[in-house]
Each structure stands twice: as structure tokens, then as C-alpha cells.
Design a protein around this motif. Structure first.
Motif, short mmCIF file in Angstrom:
data_model
loop_
_atom_site.label_atom_id
_atom_site.label_comp_id
_atom_site.label_asym_id
_atom_site.label_seq_id
_atom_site.Cartn_x
_atom_site.Cartn_y
_atom_site.Cartn_z
N MET A 1 -6.63 -1.31 2.93
CA MET A 1 -6.56 -2.64 3.51
C MET A 1 -7.90 -3.36 3.43
O MET A 1 -7.95 -4.57 3.17
CB MET A 1 -6.09 -2.56 4.96
N GLY B 1 5.36 -1.07 8.48
CA GLY B 1 5.19 0.31 8.06
C GLY B 1 6.49 0.96 7.63
O GLY B 1 7.48 0.28 7.33
N SER C 1 -2.70 5.00 -2.06
CA SER C 1 -3.53 5.71 -1.11
C SER C 1 -2.94 7.11 -0.92
O SER C 1 -2.27 7.62 -1.81
CB SER C 1 -3.62 4.94 0.21
N GLY D 1 -5.03 4.25 4.54
CA GLY D 1 -4.55 2.90 4.80
C GLY D 1 -5.67 1.96 5.19
O GLY D 1 -5.69 0.79 4.79
N TYR D 2 -6.60 2.47 5.98
CA TYR D 2 -7.77 1.69 6.40
C TYR D 2 -8.59 1.25 5.19
O TYR D 2 -8.96 0.08 5.05
CB TYR D 2 -8.60 2.55 7.35
N ILE E 1 0.87 -1.17 0.00
CA ILE E 1 0.00 0.00 0.00
C ILE E 1 0.90 1.22 0.00
O ILE E 1 1.63 1.46 0.97
CB ILE E 1 -0.93 0.03 1.22
N SER E 2 0.88 1.98 -1.08
CA SER E 2 1.79 3.11 -1.24
C SER E 2 1.02 4.42 -1.24
O SER E 2 -0.21 4.45 -1.13
CB SER E 2 2.60 2.97 -2.52
N MET F 1 -0.67 5.09 7.56
CA MET F 1 -1.48 4.15 6.78
C MET F 1 -1.43 2.75 7.39
O MET F 1 -2.43 2.02 7.39
CB MET F 1 -1.00 4.10 5.33
N ALA F 2 -0.28 2.36 7.94
CA ALA F 2 -0.16 1.03 8.54
C ALA F 2 -1.07 0.89 9.76
O ALA F 2 -1.69 -0.17 9.96
CB ALA F 2 1.29 0.76 8.93
N ALA G 1 -4.43 0.47 8.49
CA ALA G 1 -4.55 -0.88 7.92
C ALA G 1 -4.77 -1.92 9.01
O ALA G 1 -5.57 -2.86 8.85
CB ALA G 1 -3.28 -1.21 7.13
N SER H 1 -4.11 7.76 7.76
CA SER H 1 -4.60 6.54 8.40
C SER H 1 -5.90 6.07 7.77
O SER H 1 -6.13 4.87 7.59
CB SER H 1 -4.78 6.77 9.90
N VAL I 1 3.25 -1.45 4.08
CA VAL I 1 2.50 -0.21 4.01
C VAL I 1 3.51 0.94 4.08
O VAL I 1 4.33 1.00 5.00
CB VAL I 1 1.47 -0.10 5.15
#
Length: 349
Positions: A228, A271, A217, A224-225, A182-183, A248-249, A252, A221, A243
């Protein structure tokens, strides 16, 4: 508010003599100096910083532009920069662009109107006119974290490719093979560089990531949510996810929890950044650490070298990231088998 003229009248000297005492531009007798200093105290006179800056063409003020003030990574770097500038006798004016190129351009013009001595910039995505705008400012300048083409100035950042490689290698070493990523946005250089590190490590392991293994993304946060949630609803969800930042992690991990997926027993998450909050997430987040204190200190030192005329040629400093091994990653366990938790040590907090 008292004026310099009132100070001069109270001390029985000329306005010019008061100016010489305040600016240290000429010797003044001890008797006159003492009377002036006493008058300043009695009148609570405060010299005009604007007037003094116009006279000396120096404000001892640094401008800083960041893309997102709600991201703890930038807040932690800003704290180092502010403290180092304060120790050197400089104030910092902070502007937050909200990753909006237009807002960024407006604030850059505002900073120059404040007659700052130098500028530290974390850019906000792609803006075709930004290099020309920064060049036209004719100010000492340092870019932090994000590269930009066609600009002749200092840069300090971490090796984002190496960081992405370290994160993915860690997951591969734990036995994971279906590793998603997830970038952040494609117009921000660290996003693509961290992806490149993920792809490099996967390629060395002989693994070709599927097209749906990469999600973009926005480094928040919530982003990331949402990413994921989408990843874990796929027919073949990954066993591990790199992530590309800690915010973001953490989002996630929240999504995995909502879907009843245990981290790290059923899903490993790593992360990037090592913000302070990463040590206190549940579970504590394994992450790639950026040397934030060194980044902030180097940025200030390079800028002051230019401001004070000690160096002209720009430099590019790339620092190396490190792995912080905590509890959000564990050895791969096929579905239906007990997971083996990874051990974490206190010194990684």
C-alpha cells in the motif's frame, strides 16, 4: 509406569486376558473384568496408544498441514477441524510449513511416521514433487482452500474468483473506477483466482486496469503495509483497493494512516476472508467472507468418510463467498469534496 504384566499379576489373570479387556476382543467374565479394572485403577495403568495402533492399524489421529500458523484465517478453520475431530474420537497433529515447500515435505513424512489415519492439507505454493509425495503416502486426504493439479483426492474451498468479483463489484457500485488490487504470491492458486475475479468485474465495467494497479505480496500484514505504501506513492493513486486477504488489508490501512490518507473518506479498502479481527479494525473492515465453519466441518466429514470406508471416489466442493459490508468502504468522492460515509450494520460484525 505400570505395565500390562503388573496389571495381570495384581488381578490374578494372564496378560492375554488383560489385553482382551482393554481391546474388547473376547468375552471375559464379570469377576475377572472387575479385578482387572480395579488393578488398572490402583496401578494408574495407561494403555500404550502406540501398541494398540500397531495391533489394530488405527491411531484415531488426523494430521493437518497449514502454511502459516500466524494467519488467523487458518487458525479459525483449525479450531473447527479440531473440535469436529475431537467429537468424532480423533486427535489432531498440527504442522506449520511457514509457506516453505521443503519444510512441508519434511513434515508430511513426519506425519506418516506417526501412523496417522488421514491428512488435511493446505498446500504451500508450488512444489513440483508434492503431488507425487502425497500420492505415495497412500492415505485418505482432503485439500483445503488451495487447489493442486495431478492429485486424486477430496477438495473443499470457496469460489475465489467469485469472491474477487464480489469485492470489485462492491467498489464499482460505490462509484470507484481506479481500483487497484494487492494479491498474494503467484504460485498460490487463490491469488490468481482472486485477481481473475477483480479483472472480470473491471472488464464488465469497461475498465482496463493499468499495469501498476496490480501488486503482489505475501498474505501478511507487513506485506500489505509495504504494497500500500508503494501504491499510494504513485503519481495517480487509486481511490479504492481490493486487498486479497484481511491480514494484508489491515496492514494496508495502517500504511494509509501513516501517509495521512483517511479510510474510507479518501480511500476505500476491502479485504478477503472475514477473520474475527476484521470486525475490530479501525475502521471495521469491509470484506469477502469465507464460510470457515462449513469449510472445516466439510473437510473433516469427507476425510472420515474415506477413513471409515464409506466412500472411495474423490469429491470437489466449492462454496460461495458473501460480502460483509462494514466501514472501510464508502462512495467515491472526487478530491476536494466531502466524502459520504457508508452505513454499517451491527449484524455484519
Amino acid at each position: 509406569m505400570a505395565t500390562m504384566k503388573e496389571v495381570a499379576h495384581r488381578a490374578g489373570v494372564s496378560v492375554t486376558t488383560v489385553s482382551h479387556v482393554l481391546n474388547g476382543t473376547r468375552h471375559v467374565s464379570d469377576d475377572a473384568r472387575n479385578r482387572i479394572e480395579q488393578a488398572i485403577r490402583e496401578l494408574s495403568y495407561v494403555p500404550s496408544a502406540v501398541a494398540r495402533s500397531l495391533k489394530h492399524n488405527v491411531t484415531h489421529t488426523i494430521g493437518m498441514m497449514i502454511p502459516n500458523s500466524s494467519n488467523p484465517y487458518f487458525a479459525e478453520i483449525l479450531r473447527v477441524i479440531e473440535a469436529r475431530c475431537f467429537d468424532a474420537g480423533y486427535n489432531v497433529i498440527l504442522c506449520n510449513s511457514d509457506d516453505n515447500p521443503h519444510k512441508q515435505s519434511v513434515y508430511l513424512r513426519v506425519l506418516t511416521e506417526r501412523r496417522i489415519d488421514g491428512l488435511i492439507v493446505v498446500t504451500s505454493g508450488e512444489d513440483a514433487g508434492l503431488p507425487a509425495l502425497l500420492t505415495d503416502l497412500h492415505l485418505p486426504m482432503v485439500l483445503v482452500d488451495r487447489e493442486m493439479d495431478n492429485i486424486h483426492c477430496d477438495l473443499v474451498e470457496v469460489s475465489h474468483i467469485q469472491g474477487g468479483y464480489l469485492a470489485t463489484q462492491h467498489l464499482l457500485t460505490l462509484g470507484h473506477r481506479h481500483i487497484a488490487c494487492i494479491s498474494g504470491p503467484s504460485e498460490i492458486s487463490p491469488s490468481d483466482q482472486r485477481i481473475a475475479g477483480w479483472q472480470l468485474a473491471m472488464g464488465e465495467a469497461g475498465i482496463e486496469p493499468a499495469d501498476d494497479a496490480l501488486w503482489r505480496s505475501d498474505f501478511t500484514s507487513r506485506g500489505g503495509y509495504q504494497a500500500m505504501h508503494a501504491l499510494l506513492r504513485q503519481p495517480q493513486p487509486p481511490s479504492a483497493v481490493f486487498v486479497c486477504n484481511d491480514l494484508m488489508a489491515i496492514g494496508a490501512m495502517c500504511a494509509a494512516y501513516e501517509l495521512g490518507i483517511r479510510v474510507p473518506d479518501q480511500l476505500s479498502i476491502i479485504g478477503f476472508d472475514d477473520i474475527d479481527l476484521a470486525s475490530f479494525s479501525s475502521p471495521p473492515l469491509t470484506t469477502v467472507s469465507q464460510p470457515k465453519e462449513r469449510i472445516g466441518a466439510i473437510a473433516v466429514d469427507m476425510l472420515l468418510e474415506h477413513i471409515q470406508g464409506r466412500r472411495d471416489e474423490p469429491r470437489r466442493i466449492v462454496l460461495q463467498p458473501e460480502l460483509r459490508f462494514r466501514s472501510s468502504t464508502a462512495p467515491f468522492a472526487p478530491p476536494g469534496t466531502p466524502a459520504r460515509r457508508s452505513k454499517t450494520t451491527l449484524n455484519n460484525r
